[in-house]
Write a protein that holds these residues in place. Structure first.
Motif, mmCIF file in Angstrom:
data_model
loop_
_atom_site.group_PDB
_atom_site.id
_atom_site.type_symbol
_atom_site.label_atom_id
_atom_site.label_comp_id
_atom_site.label_asym_id
_atom_site.label_seq_id
_atom_site.Cartn_x
_atom_site.Cartn_y
_atom_site.Cartn_z
ATOM 1 N N PRO A 297 4.547 -1.129 -5.825
ATOM 2 C CA PRO A 297 3.453 -0.351 -5.214
ATOM 3 C C PRO A 297 2.092 -0.751 -5.810
ATOM 4 N N THR B 260 0.830 -1.221 0.000
ATOM 5 C CA THR B 260 0.000 0.000 0.000
ATOM 6 C C THR B 260 0.859 1.264 0.000
ATOM 7 N N GLY B 261 2.181 1.101 -0.123
ATOM 8 C CA GLY B 261 3.080 2.244 -0.110
ATOM 9 C C GLY B 261 3.403 2.716 -1.515
ATOM 10 N N THR B 262 4.406 3.564 -1.597
ATOM 11 C CA THR B 262 4.773 4.141 -2.885
ATOM 12 C C THR B 262 6.096 3.604 -3.398
ATOM 13 N N LEU B 263 6.716 2.739 -2.621
ATOM 14 C CA LEU B 263 8.004 2.171 -3.010
ATOM 15 C C LEU B 263 7.893 0.660 -3.129
#
Lengths: 448, 185
Positions: B122, B82-85
């Motif tokens: 992601p 659920t992150g951007t990385l």
């Protein structure tokens, strides 16, 4: 070697509990007559016209040969590998309980027993998901000794005078076997929830198994005689018997398993307890060396009445109306942490009667004749009931019957009665203990 | 004497049992994990989660474990980045003897039974599978045969910002053949 000989002696002695092939073909019904004198002392003077039983060939014993590792404990000695992979304790028990039938498909333990443990409960099923609820009992309560020991086999009877006899012989047999869940465990297994098991510590949920076995020498003094004929009723016979025994060996044992829980109420494991009592005659101490030598003896009184009405017969026997049994020996108990061994004496109840009510009715037909018979056993034993019939035409006889004895069973049979030889054949059935299903067997009898 | 009594008590325990009967014990470990602890979020601030939370793991006692034939552990964890990385994740199943108070410190006899790793971009979802078979010769097989052992699972995020996890399956299945306990004559 001595121990093996002792085992063979004990196994062969238990044959005395068998039913006749004719009876097996009629669903196991016990016909009125002298062969039931053990259960009803009045039958010792009763005419033998209602029962014509030949010599039963104990064909079931064949299954105890190592040739049949599924049912033969002897395979443990001759072929340990076959014993480990094929022996089935349930099959062995089933065959041992029916020594006069060669069981075609003895009760078979499931190939897989699945215990599924979750936070919600415990389920026990076979490999196909069918629930297994272990509950089973035959014979009397195995929790205490009884004065009512098995009938002696072989036995020797001496006639002392009109209607009076003395009988002695060795006896051996299982008094009772029981496997049962406690009520809380039965409730938990039925609901699939462990909540009923968490009420207290130790848990009220327990699976218990128990059994007892006795052997010894018995001596009986009996009296049986007909009373003056009662008009409109028939000939009445009465009998009484006092039987005492000197015990050679007695053992009773029980074991139980209970679940344990952690502080959060989750199943943590199981705890086990067992207890057994062992007693044998002092002269066996040198051979067995268990420290359980002690005296075993008992005495009981039996009464019976029977009526022969010509076309019908009826009898009521009551064994062990009054009696006592006493065994000295060793009690061993394991409470989950340590084993204790205590010298103790076991005593029976003063009265634990066991009743047999049986009767027969002969119905003449235009062609041949029909015999209807029924029996019921009740009292301090697991109740049993049988109903059977026999159609006779010349030397031939066809038989059928149903029985309820540790499960529902039926029998089919045929007989050929020639002048010099009589043959009886029976296809027997009974319900497989524990696992259910029908077990078929073949029994054979011959009379010269 | 002891042997005789062992055989007698064994005979009682073997009611409805045979040389061909296998007793399968299935322990649904997932049901013992509180609903609220079955899912959560891993991030740089909490880069590791242990199931159960106790470093000693879950103790499992196996009566009659000497009769163990084989078994398996079924373990599945669903993951969602659920992150951007990109996220790099590791799942580790660890076991140890009953006396070991910490399954994750490498002392006291604990060891890694299975390790699996996964990389999620992601928004990507995936599954980490910690299932394994237990058979003769395995260290876990030998440990189970002692009669009591501990089991624990650790999920680590090695890199990445935020990953959601859900424990989907946790089950231990052991197959016992009680006739293996019978000694030679």
């Amino acid at each position: 070697m001595k121990r093996r000989l002792l085992l063979i002696f004990l196994l062969s002695s238990s044959l005395g509990l068998a039913q006749g092939v004719r009876s097996l073909g009629m669903g196991g019904v016990l016909l009125p007559g002298p062969s039931q004198a053990g259960a009803n002392p009045a039958y010792a003077a009763f005419p033998g016209s209602w029962e014509k039983e030949g010599f039963q060939i104990p064909v079931g014993l064949v299954r105890f040969l190592p040739l049949f590792p599924e049912t033969s404990p002897l395979a443990y000695l001759t072929d340990p590998q076959a014993f480990r992979t094929r022996f089935d304790l349930l099959s062995f028990y089933d065959q041992a309980a029916h020594p006069n039938s060669f069981l075609l498909n003895p009760a078979r333990s499931p190939d897989e027993v699945v215990f599924r443990v979750s936070a919600d409960g415990l389920s026990i099923t076979d490999g196909s998901g069918k629930p297994l609820l272990p509950s089973f009992q035959v014979g009397s309560d195995p929790g205490k000794p009884r004065a009512l020991v098995p009938d002696p086999f072989p036995s020797i009877a001496l006639e002392l005078g009109p209607g009076t006899y003395l009988r002695f012989g060795t006896f051996a047999g299982v008094q009772g076997v029981r496997v049962s869940p406690s009520s809380a465990l039965a409730q938990a297994l039925a609901s699939g929830s462990m909540e009923p098991c968490k009420g207290s510590s130790p848990s009220p949920c327990a699976l218990e198994a128990s059994g007892s076995y006795s052997t010894g020498i018995s001596l009986a003094l009996g009296f049986a005689a007909p009373l003056p004929e009662v008009p409109g009723l028939g000939k009445v016979y009465v009998g009484a018997r006092a039987e005492g025994f000197y015990g050679l060996g007695y053992t009773e044992g029980s074991a139980e398993a209970r679940p344990t829980f952690d502080q959060n109420g989750n199943v943590q494991g199981a705890e086990y307890r067992y207890r057994y009592f062992l007693s044998y005659a002092p002269f066996m101490e040198g051979t067995l060396g268990q420290g359980a030598a002690g005296q075993g003896y008992g005495l009981r009184a039996d009464l019976g009445v029977a009526v022969d009405g010509g076309e019908w017969a009826l009898g009521l026997g009551a064994r062990n109306l009054l009696g006592f049994a006493r065994w000295e020996g060793l009690e061993v108990a394991y409470d989950g942490t340590a084993e204790t061994r205590t010298r103790t004496t076991k005593r029976s109840d003063l009265s634990a009667p066991e009743f047999l009510l049986n009767g027969a009715y002969r119905l003449p037909l235009e062609v041949g004749s029909l015999l209807l018979a029924a029996d019921a056993r009740f009292g301090s034993t697991a109740p049993a009931f049988h109903l059977g019939l026999e159609y006779s035409l010349g030397p031939w006889a066809l038989r059928a019957g149903v029985g309820l004895e540790g499960g529902l069973g039926f029998g089919l049979g045929a007989g050929l009665n020639l002048e010099a030889l009589a043959l009886d054949l029976a296809l027997t059935t009974h319900e497989a203990p524990l696992v259910g299903g029908t077990v078929y067997g073949v029994a054979l009898g011959v009379n010269f | 004497m002891k042997r005789l009594f062992f055989l007698a008590s064994l005979a009682l325990a073997l009611a409805a049992c045979s040389g061909h009967t296998v007793h399968r014990v299935e322990v649904d470990l997932l049901s013992f994990v509180p609903q609220g602890s079955r899912s959560g979020t891993l991030s740089l601030t909490q880069a590791e989660v242990r199931l159960p939370d106790d470093p000693a793991g879950q103790e499992i006692r196996v009566p009659g474990a000497e009769a163990l034939e084989d078994g398996r552990i079924a373990l599945q964890v669903g993951l969602q980045n659920t992150g951007t990385l990109p996220a790099d994740l590791t799942l580790e199943v660890r076991a140890g003897p009953r006396s070991d108070p910490d399954l994750y410190d490498g002392t006291g006899g604990d060891f890694a039974v299975k390790t699996a790793s996964l990389t999620l971009n992601p928004g990507q979802a995936g599954t980490l599978d910690g299932s394994l078979a237990i058979g003769p010769g395995d260290p876990l097989y030998n440990l189970i045969k002692t009669g009591a052992f501990r089991l624990g699972v650790r999920i680590q995020v090695n890199s990445g910002a935020q990953v959601g996890y859900t424990l989907n399956q946790a089950e231990v299945v052991l197959r016992l053949r009680l006739f293996n306990l019978i000694p030679n004559p």
